[in-house]
Design an enzyme around this catalytic site. Structure first.
Site, PDB file in Angstrom:
ATOM      1  CD  GLU A 282      -1.981   1.019   0.317  1.00 32.97           C
ATOM      2  OE1 GLU A 282      -1.881  -0.189   0.607  1.00 32.97           O
ATOM      3  OE2 GLU A 282      -2.643   1.429  -0.651  1.00 32.97           O
ATOM      4  CD  GLU A 290       0.948   1.138  -7.679  1.00 36.37           C
ATOM      5  OE1 GLU A 290      -0.026   1.223  -6.896  1.00 36.37           O
ATOM      6  OE2 GLU A 290       0.819   1.098  -8.924  1.00 36.37           O
TER       7      GLU A 290
END
Length: 318
Positions: A282, A290
């Protein structure tokens, strides 16, 4: 998911089907995702977002509305769990007081609509609620979180529902690489690392899960010992921080898939239902680490060589 290059929901469902993945976690319901899931054989864990807790906790009518819009309307989607909140911190004076009421209201709505035997209602916690954690048999919830977690455990016992736990050996290793070896964190230790009475631990994942089982046994008046754990997230990043490499991630995920069917030393032979995080990288997430938890690239090519057909034997998914 937070990315500007992700595939359409219909394409993501096709990717699941082509890899024979039969379980999915949706952190929040969207019409596009639920429409794509219609008529599929994929079982779904769907979340009530933390931002929606105040709405569903406020009244029965609100929770009935949420369940009607996101569950009942999609009668041809195979819902398995509703996760009411994700990693709500007991110290959060705004959200924490809402969780129990939200749980009970959503459960009441699920039962009202005749889905009580099919859909379990729970909440997802992280490992920060644990105090003593070594050896695993000494696992216990922190004293200051007991007022929050004990009523939740009682709810789970009464409704025969599991506790959802997000378990990340990566972060435990990254925070303490002096005392925790990479081999122990990635299922590659050649021998037992932690001896806990008659139980031996060869990997950190098992130890972390059994720490929570020990905590459950000590909580809820002892009734928590009847609660099963579903690992609602686990994964390893491939870039962005210390030990976050492609090879480490591949090793952890491959071994996780192979291991889950065998259970833990406290629950041997009982497959650990485990959801791998996440489906895609992402690119809009922060911090950098992340961005790199995906099992597939956004262009839908496989990132790792994982045998997804064996995943179902351990009840794992993405």
């Amino acid at each position: 998911m937070l990315g500007d290059n992700l595939p359409l929901e219909t394409d993501a469902i096709s990717l699941y089907n082509s890899n024979d993945i039969r379980l999915m976690r949706l952190y929040f319901p969207t019409q596009a995702a639920l429409q794509a899931l219609r008529g599929s054989n994929i079982e779904v864990m769907v979340g009530v977002q933390n931002s929606e807790l105040s709405y569903v906790a406020a009244s029965r009518n609100n929770s009935f509305d949420w369940v009607w819009r996101n569950i009942v309307t999609y009668s041809d989607v195979k819902f398995r769990y509703i996760s009411v909140g994700n990693e709500v911190q007991p110290s959060d004076g705004t959200l924490a007081p809402l969780v129990y009421s939200a749980l009970t209201n959503i459960r009441e709505a699920v039962v009202f609509y005749g889905l009580g035997s099919r859909i379990k209602v729970s909440t997802a916690i992280d490992m920060t609620l644990i105090g003593p954690n070594y050896p695993p048999s000494q696992g216990a919830f922190k004293d200051e979180v007991r007022a929050y977690i004990d009523p939740i455990i009682a709810f789970l016992v009464a409704n025969n529902a599991p506790l959802l736990v997000n378990v990340y050996p990566y972060f435990s290793y990254a925070d303490n690489p002096v005392d925790i070896s990479l081999a122990y964190a990635t299922f590659t230790s050649p021998s037992i690392v932690v001896q806990d009475g008659a139980r031996g631990y060869q990997n950190l994942f098992d130890a972390m899960v059994d720490v929570v089982y020990s905590a459950l046994e000590k909580a809820g008046g002892g009734g928590g010992g009847w609660v099963e754990i579903v690992v609602s997230e686990t994964g390893w990043p491939s870039a962005g921080a210390s030990a976050a490499t492609f090879n480490n991630a591949h090793t952890y995920l491959r071994n996780m898939v192979a291991h889950a069917r065998w259970g833990t030393p406290k629950r041997p032979g009982r497959a650990i239902e485990t959801y791998l995080f996440s489906m895609f990288d992402e690119n809009n997430k922060e911090p950098q680490i992340e961005k790199n938890f995906g099992l597939f690239y956004p262009n839908q090519t496989t990132k790792y060589s994982l045998y997804f057909n064996s995943i179902q034997k351990g009840f794992e998914s993405i």
